[in-house]
Scaffold this motif. Structure first.
Motif, mmCIF file in Angstrom:
data_model
loop_
_atom_site.group_PDB
_atom_site.id
_atom_site.type_symbol
_atom_site.label_atom_id
_atom_site.label_comp_id
_atom_site.label_asym_id
_atom_site.label_seq_id
_atom_site.Cartn_x
_atom_site.Cartn_y
_atom_site.Cartn_z
ATOM 1 N N HIS A 43 -0.488 36.782 14.570
ATOM 2 C CA HIS A 43 -0.344 38.225 14.392
ATOM 3 C C HIS A 43 0.889 38.549 13.548
ATOM 4 C CE1 HIS A 43 0.847 42.328 15.262
ATOM 5 N NE2 HIS A 43 1.856 41.890 15.980
ATOM 6 N N TYR A 50 -1.043 49.602 10.114
ATOM 7 C CA TYR A 50 -1.371 48.324 10.754
ATOM 8 C C TYR A 50 -1.455 48.494 12.259
ATOM 9 C CZ TYR A 50 -1.030 43.299 11.825
ATOM 10 O OH TYR A 50 -1.270 42.029 12.289
ATOM 11 N N THR A 94 -4.599 49.984 13.788
ATOM 12 C CA THR A 94 -5.844 49.218 13.774
ATOM 13 C C THR A 94 -5.751 47.885 14.504
ATOM 14 O OG1 THR A 94 -5.227 48.230 11.645
ATOM 15 C CG2 THR A 94 -6.547 50.239 11.584
ATOM 16 N N ARG A 95 -4.554 47.450 14.879
ATOM 17 C CA ARG A 95 -4.388 46.142 15.535
ATOM 18 C C ARG A 95 -3.706 46.297 16.890
ATOM 19 N NH1 ARG A 95 -4.549 42.391 11.179
ATOM 20 N NH2 ARG A 95 -4.348 40.713 12.698
ATOM 21 N N GLU A 143 -3.437 43.136 19.350
ATOM 22 C CA GLU A 143 -2.464 42.133 18.916
ATOM 23 C C GLU A 143 -1.036 42.613 19.121
ATOM 24 O OE1 GLU A 143 -5.131 43.139 17.295
ATOM 25 O OE2 GLU A 143 -6.038 41.549 16.076
#
Length: 214
Positions: free
Chosen positions: A66, A98, A101-102, A105
């Protein structure tokens, strides 16, 4: 029971990683068992050892991959960008986008640091430090250029990252503000915090949709 997909090859490894990410996010690292992970993927528990040696190895690889993705994509976003103000705008837009959307992680990388053994913990902290230095370098350059007024670069770096990453605790897709508007709001907060008031630039982006916040 999940369909057995076989115990060899990159496809199975990718399935293990995705299932591990989902289970750790939902239940926490300590609560997730390798037997549960194998059942989620659809293989025998013993077949996991064709791909990972321990649960600790899986957690460490998920977090390190990640942060490596974060570093690689940031470098691409900053390529050919000049001047501290422009680079800070790009950093803010990249970091916020970022983290929208993640979320899994990001959550695991922050909440499960405590679960890493000392060697893996040190490796992750080193990677995080590399990412933090990218922002610190932008702030340092801005001070040298005379466009930023920062009392302490390290304090400002940690404060900005805390502000930007805090979005993960409240952001939900389909809220009142568009992605561009959320990025613009964070951009204004960050730039107003590091630039002399007389030098603050006009905001970029914006736009709203008609739902509740975040």
């Amino acid at each position: 029971m999940a369909r057995t997909i076989g115990s060899h090859g990159p496809t199975t490894m990718e399935a293990i990683r995705k299932a591990g990410l989902r289970l750790i996010f939902q239940h926490g690292y300590e609560a997730m068992s390798l037997r549960q992970l194998a059942a989620e993927v659809g293989i025998q528990p013993g077949s996991l050892y064709n791909h990972i040696s321990t649960k600790q190895e899986l957690l460490s690889e998920l977090i390190q991959d990640h942060i490596n993705d974060l570093l690689r994509e940031l470098e691409a976003a900053l390529r050919d960008r000049h001047g501290a103000v422009e680079r800070l705008r790009v950093f803010v837009a990249f970091h916020v986008g970022y983290h929208m959307t993640r979320k899994r992680e990001v959550f695991i990388a922050n909440s499960e640091l405590r679960s890493l053994d000392p060697r893996n913990y040190e490796a992750v902290v080193a990677l995080r430090g590399a990412y933090e230095r990218r922002l610190a370098d932008i702030l340092t350059d801005g001070v040298a250029e005379g466009v930023f007024d920062v009392v302490d670069v390290q304090v400002a770096t940690f404060a900005i990252l805390s502000l930007l990453t805090g979005l993960c605790s409240w952001y939900r897709p389909g809220g009142r503000l568009t992605k561009d508007a959320i990025i613009a709001a964070h951009e204004k907060l960050v730039l107003s915090g590091v630039m002399p008031r007389s030098a603050e630039p006009a905001p970029v982006g914006g736009g709203q949709s008609g739902h509740t916040p975040g």
